[in-house]
Design an enzyme around this catalytic site. Structure first.
Site, PDB file in Angstrom:
ATOM      1  N   ARG A 183      -0.459 116.889  26.552  1.00  0.00           N
ATOM      2  CA  ARG A 183       0.652 117.253  27.443  1.00  0.00           C
ATOM      3  C   ARG A 183       0.529 118.697  27.931  1.00  0.00           C
ATOM      4  NH1 ARG A 183       6.848 117.612  25.332  1.00  0.00           N
ATOM      5  NH2 ARG A 183       5.775 119.002  23.893  1.00  0.00           N
ATOM      6  N   TYR A 202      13.069 125.921  13.688  1.00  0.00           N
ATOM      7  CA  TYR A 202      12.750 126.100  15.105  1.00  0.00           C
ATOM      8  C   TYR A 202      13.861 125.497  15.975  1.00  0.00           C
ATOM      9  CZ  TYR A 202      10.521 125.486  19.627  1.00  0.00           C
ATOM     10  OH  TYR A 202      10.260 125.515  20.968  1.00  0.00           O
ATOM     11  N   ASP A 203      14.264 124.273  15.634  1.00  0.00           N
ATOM     12  CA  ASP A 203      15.309 123.599  16.428  1.00  0.00           C
ATOM     13  C   ASP A 203      16.608 124.403  16.424  1.00  0.00           C
ATOM     14  OD1 ASP A 203      13.574 121.551  17.007  1.00  0.00           O
ATOM     15  OD2 ASP A 203      14.384 120.158  15.524  1.00  0.00           O
ATOM     16  N   SER A 216       9.741 116.877  28.243  1.00  0.00           N
ATOM     17  CA  SER A 216      10.260 117.048  26.896  1.00  0.00           C
ATOM     18  C   SER A 216      11.442 116.078  26.755  1.00  0.00           C
ATOM     19  CB  SER A 216      10.749 118.488  26.830  1.00  0.00           C
ATOM     20  OG  SER A 216      10.549 119.054  25.605  1.00  0.00           O
ATOM     21  N   LEU A 217      12.186 116.173  25.657  1.00  0.00           N
ATOM     22  CA  LEU A 217      13.367 115.318  25.494  1.00  0.00           C
ATOM     23  C   LEU A 217      14.546 116.160  25.037  1.00  0.00           C
ATOM     24  CD1 LEU A 217      11.837 112.325  23.489  1.00  0.00           C
ATOM     25  CD2 LEU A 217      12.764 112.197  25.802  1.00  0.00           C
ATOM     26  N   LYS A 269      10.509 108.195  16.827  1.00  0.00           N
ATOM     27  CA  LYS A 269       9.891 109.390  17.412  1.00  0.00           C
ATOM     28  C   LYS A 269       8.739 109.777  16.488  1.00  0.00           C
ATOM     29  CE  LYS A 269      11.035 113.754  19.613  1.00  0.00           C
ATOM     30  NZ  LYS A 269      10.139 114.728  19.019  1.00  0.00           N
ATOM     31  N   LYS A 312      16.138 105.268  25.037  1.00  0.00           N
ATOM     32  CA  LYS A 312      15.830 105.334  26.472  1.00  0.00           C
ATOM     33  C   LYS A 312      16.657 104.295  27.226  1.00  0.00           C
ATOM     34  CE  LYS A 312      11.039 106.489  25.298  1.00  0.00           C
ATOM     35  NZ  LYS A 312       9.673 105.993  25.141  1.00  0.00           N
ATOM     36  N   ASP A 344      10.277 122.739  11.467  1.00  0.00           N
ATOM     37  CA  ASP A 344      10.828 122.236  12.727  1.00  0.00           C
ATOM     38  C   ASP A 344      12.343 122.429  12.758  1.00  0.00           C
ATOM     39  OD1 ASP A 344       8.296 121.552  13.336  1.00  0.00           O
ATOM     40  OD2 ASP A 344       8.609 119.378  13.341  1.00  0.00           O
ATOM     41  N   GLU A 395       1.587 108.514  21.556  1.00  0.00           N
ATOM     42  CA  GLU A 395       1.525 109.568  20.549  1.00  0.00           C
ATOM     43  C   GLU A 395       0.344 109.282  19.631  1.00  0.00           C
ATOM     44  OE1 GLU A 395       3.821 111.881  20.990  1.00  0.00           O
ATOM     45  OE2 GLU A 395       4.067 112.975  19.115  1.00  0.00           O
TER      46      GLU A 395
HETATM   47  P1  NAD Z   1      10.399 116.754  22.220  1.00  0.00           P
HETATM   48  O1  NAD Z   1      11.271 116.860  21.021  1.00  0.00           O
HETATM   49  O2  NAD Z   1      10.869 117.350  23.465  1.00  0.00           O
HETATM   50  O3  NAD Z   1      10.072 115.261  22.493  1.00  0.00           O
HETATM   51  C1  NAD Z   1       9.120 114.852  23.444  1.00  0.00           C
HETATM   52  C2  NAD Z   1       7.925 114.350  22.734  1.00  0.00           C
HETATM   53  O4  NAD Z   1       8.285 113.316  21.827  1.00  0.00           O
HETATM   54  C3  NAD Z   1       6.935 113.677  23.648  1.00  0.00           C
HETATM   55  O5  NAD Z   1       6.127 114.628  24.279  1.00  0.00           O
HETATM   56  C4  NAD Z   1       6.182 112.832  22.682  1.00  0.00           C
HETATM   57  O6  NAD Z   1       5.117 113.593  22.188  1.00  0.00           O
HETATM   58  C5  NAD Z   1       7.105 112.617  21.531  1.00  0.00           C
HETATM   59  N1  NAD Z   1       7.388 111.219  21.215  1.00  0.00           N
HETATM   60  C6  NAD Z   1       7.152 110.643  20.002  1.00  0.00           C
HETATM   61  N2  NAD Z   1       7.522 109.364  20.009  1.00  0.00           N
HETATM   62  C7  NAD Z   1       7.986 109.080  21.244  1.00  0.00           C
HETATM   63  C8  NAD Z   1       8.514 107.912  21.849  1.00  0.00           C
HETATM   64  N3  NAD Z   1       8.649 106.764  21.174  1.00  0.00           N
HETATM   65  N4  NAD Z   1       8.895 107.994  23.128  1.00  0.00           N
HETATM   66  C9  NAD Z   1       8.793 109.151  23.820  1.00  0.00           C
HETATM   67  N5  NAD Z   1       8.308 110.311  23.300  1.00  0.00           N
HETATM   68  C10 NAD Z   1       7.902 110.269  22.021  1.00  0.00           C
HETATM   69  O7  NAD Z   1       8.986 117.262  21.850  1.00  0.00           O
HETATM   70  P2  NAD Z   1       8.447 118.665  21.972  1.00  0.00           P
HETATM   71  O8  NAD Z   1       8.912 119.386  23.176  1.00  0.00           O
HETATM   72  O9  NAD Z   1       7.010 118.616  21.706  1.00  0.00           O
HETATM   73  O10 NAD Z   1       9.117 119.330  20.757  1.00  0.00           O
HETATM   74  C11 NAD Z   1       9.708 119.732  20.015  1.00  0.00           C
HETATM   75  C12 NAD Z   1       9.308 119.333  18.582  1.00  0.00           C
HETATM   76  O11 NAD Z   1       8.309 120.210  18.118  1.00  0.00           O
HETATM   77  C13 NAD Z   1      10.549 119.576  17.803  1.00  0.00           C
HETATM   78  O12 NAD Z   1      10.623 118.660  16.754  1.00  0.00           O
HETATM   79  C14 NAD Z   1      10.330 120.981  17.299  1.00  0.00           C
HETATM   80  O13 NAD Z   1      10.987 121.200  16.072  1.00  0.00           O
HETATM   81  C15 NAD Z   1       8.840 121.029  17.124  1.00  0.00           C
HETATM   82  N6  NAD Z   1       8.356 122.407  17.255  1.00  0.00           N
HETATM   83  C16 NAD Z   1       8.254 123.103  16.112  1.00  0.00           C
HETATM   84  C17 NAD Z   1       7.821 124.427  16.135  1.00  0.00           C
HETATM   85  C18 NAD Z   1       7.685 125.181  14.851  1.00  0.00           C
HETATM   86  O14 NAD Z   1       7.340 126.359  14.878  1.00  0.00           O
HETATM   87  N7  NAD Z   1       7.925 124.564  13.716  1.00  0.00           N
HETATM   88  C19 NAD Z   1       7.518 125.034  17.369  1.00  0.00           C
HETATM   89  C20 NAD Z   1       7.644 124.290  18.531  1.00  0.00           C
HETATM   90  C21 NAD Z   1       8.079 122.967  18.458  1.00  0.00           C
END
Ligand code: NAD
Length: 331
Positions: A137, A37-38, A83-84, A116, A290, A34, A173
């Site tokens: 989602r 990716y980030d 997303s966030l 999270k 939030k 992650d 979640e």
């Molecule tokens: P985001 O970081 O945009 O966050 C939104 C998500 O956070 C929500 O959809 C929900 O699922 C989650 N969440 C968990 N606890 C929460 C809370 N208390 N309140 C609100 N939301 C909560 O999420 P995203 O768009 O799914 O993703 C990005 C994440 O996925 C990142 O950490 C990224 O590194 C990872 N990712 C990794 C790869 C990879 O190849 N390793 C690819 C894509 C995404």
């Protein structure tokens, strides 16, 4: 105007990110960490900010999650599942806070701090207090219907307590507890089967497959983290009260949630859980902050794929590992 090398780098980053999104969101089988990716996404975002003429609507910076996989009935979300935005250090958290304060004409506001949870976002729909539909989602607009699988999770109420409204959508979640993940991999090792990389991906894969018996056998859990839609519920001025209300209806709300009034309190919460995260029975990858009052959330609104009123303050990456490390091969 961006020069050729920048245009080329943007194309390269988009290609890579599309590929990793597919591996992560559709196949539940990422090949980079992650953190890596980030960093790719952050690089693309920075270039796009400096060169807005290069932004396209299908850029990974503008897209949510991945398209629903084949084999599932699709569900159109009444309200987009967003997303966030991310913060990676105190400075970017403070910058978010200042921006929000500015937009609110310097008003004081409370914030909720939540963990999270590193799992799979789901939307749960109740009609007259009865669970009727659960969906992933997906790409934010359209998700996968996983109702039968979610029905097997004991902490998802099938019938609500108290006095639920005629229509209620709740978001949360779903995750695989660390202990269940460990046991599952032990069993797989005994059977000579391939091991799962981490609780997030095995949890997501457990929900995004078509046999409810498999889900039932893996001790999945949920933390509900927001009200999606309930029409007008009187007496719910803010997110914190909404969570309390959801608890009274029977939803599982994380006891580590905390109401904060200053950015210093938010930082304390973050630092506390940087220390405590590994003692938790589930995986977390940051803190979600939030803005609490609903009227402030509405006036702040959404930009692109992210609400302005929330931010994910990510925990520091412990190791920028690749798949090789995750599957136990030392590099
Ligand atoms: P985001 O970081 O945009 O966050 C939104 C998500 O956070 C929500 O959809 C929900 O699922 C989650 N969440 C968990 N606890 C929460 C809370 N208390 N309140 C609100 N939301 C909560 O999420 P995203 O768009 O799914 O993703 C990005 C994440 O996925 C990142 O950490 C990224 O590194 C990872 N990712 C990794 C790869 C990879 O190849 N390793 C690819 C894509 C995404």
């Amino acid at each position: 105007m961006a020069d050729d090398s920048i245009v080329q780098r943007v194309a390269e980053l988009r290609r890579e990110l599309h590929y990793h999104n597919h591996r992560y969101y559709v196949m539940d089988d990422p090949v980079i960490s992650d953190f890596d990716y980030d960093m790719l996404l952050q690089e693309l975002r920075t270039i796009e900010e400096e060169h807005p003429e290069l932004v396209t609507p299908d850029s990974p910076t503008h897209r949510i999650g991945g398209d629903p996989a084949e084999g599932f009935v699709q569900v159109e979300h009444r309200h987009t599942m967003l997303s966030l935005g991310n913060a990676f250090d105190d400075e970017s958290l403070e910058a978010w806070y200042r921006r929000v304060r500015n937009l609110l004409d310097d008003a004081d506001f409370s914030m909720t701090c939540e963990l999270k949870i590193d799992g799979l976002a789901v939307s749960l729909v109740y009609e007259d207090g009865v669970f009727v539909q659960g969906a992933t989602r997906g790409n934010g607009f359209v998700g996968e219907n996983v109702t039968q699988n979610l029905r097997t999770i004991r902490s998802i109420p099938l019938v609500l307590q108290g006095d639920p409204p005629p229509y209620l959508e709740v978001r949360g979640e779903v995750y695989m507890p660390v202990e269940s993940f460990r046991r599952l991999n032990e069993e797989r090792a005994e059977r000579g089967e391939q091991l799962f990389a981490n609780p997030r991906n095995s949890g997501a894969g457990t929900i995004r497959q078509l046999d409810p018996k498999v889900t039932a056998s893996r001790n999945m859990q949920i933390w509900a983290y927001s009200l999606g839609d309930a029409g007008d519920v009187p007496g719910l001025p803010d997110h914190w009260e909404a969570l309390e209300w959801l608890k009274s209806l029977g939803f599982r709300i994380n006891p580590n949630n905390r109401l904060c009034y200053t950015v210093e309190e938010v930082k304390d919460y973050y630092r506390e859980f940087v220390e405590r995260r590994h003692g938790l029975p589930y995986e977390v990858d940051g803190v979600v902050v939030k803005v609490n009052p609903f009227n402030y959330q509405s006036s702040l609104g959404v930009v692109g794929r992210e609400p302005r009123w929330a931010v994910a303050y990510k925990f520091p990456a412990e190791r920028a590992v690749t798949r090789l490390l995750e599957i136990g091969i030392n590099v």
